[in-house]
Design a protein around this motif. Sequence first.
Motif, PDB file in Angstrom:
ATOM      1  N   THR A  64       0.435  -1.189  -4.119  1.00 19.13           N
ATOM      2  CA  THR A  64       1.287  -2.373  -4.063  1.00 19.13           C
ATOM      3  C   THR A  64       2.563  -2.064  -4.831  1.00 19.13           C
ATOM      4  OG1 THR A  64      -0.661  -3.808  -4.069  1.00 19.13           O
ATOM      5  CG2 THR A  64       1.454  -4.836  -4.612  1.00 19.13           C
ATOM      6  N   TYR A  65       3.687  -2.281  -4.196  1.00 18.44           N
ATOM      7  CA  TYR A  65       4.978  -2.053  -4.835  1.00 18.44           C
ATOM      8  C   TYR A  65       5.311  -3.238  -5.734  1.00 18.44           C
ATOM      9  CZ  TYR A  65      10.052  -1.326  -5.217  1.00 18.44           C
ATOM     10  OH  TYR A  65      11.336  -1.138  -5.671  1.00 18.44           O
ATOM     11  N   LYS A 107      -5.304   1.813  -2.877  1.00 18.12           N
ATOM     12  CA  LYS A 107      -4.494   0.819  -2.176  1.00 18.12           C
ATOM     13  C   LYS A 107      -3.275   0.547  -3.051  1.00 18.12           C
ATOM     14  CE  LYS A 107      -4.440  -3.999  -0.917  1.00 18.12           C
ATOM     15  NZ  LYS A 107      -4.674  -5.115  -1.806  1.00 18.12           N
TER      16      LYS A 107
END
Length: 158
Positions: free
Chosen positions: A139-140, A137
């Motif tokens: 996330t930036y 998963k």
Amino acid sequence: CGSLRGGVHFIKFLDVGNYLGIDKENALIELGIEKELAREVYEYKKPEFVVSANFEFAKFSKRPRFSIAQSLFTHLIPRDICLCFEKLRAFVEPGHIFFATFLEGDSSANLNTSHSLVGFHYSREEMAAFGNKRGWKATYIGNWNHPKNQMMMRYEPG
């Protein structure tokens, strides 16, 4: 882990034996020990190194809780980035956090083979997809004040 320009800081901070570094070039690791880390620190802190061009994380004696690919994906084609994600995901346990830097931009001008002296650019969507397709998963995080303007992504097993 290259020549340990980043690793030198982690090794000094971490408890004895808790730094795990992987690189395809043994000569770079040795250079890092001699020029960046110092032999005395190496002998005291006992970092563990694996030499592998295929991300053979399973050769380590322990599993990390955190990992970072600092200036690695900036030199790799998608196939090699995905191999890293795949092998790391198979090796780490739930709760692991993986940070990776990248050059944000248009990937259409990238070379067709990975190259340690050439910068490769990817969009944040591409970087997320590389991880997502291999069980991560994404996330930036974005700008983290890197001197060469590399951006940061955070990945967790998904």
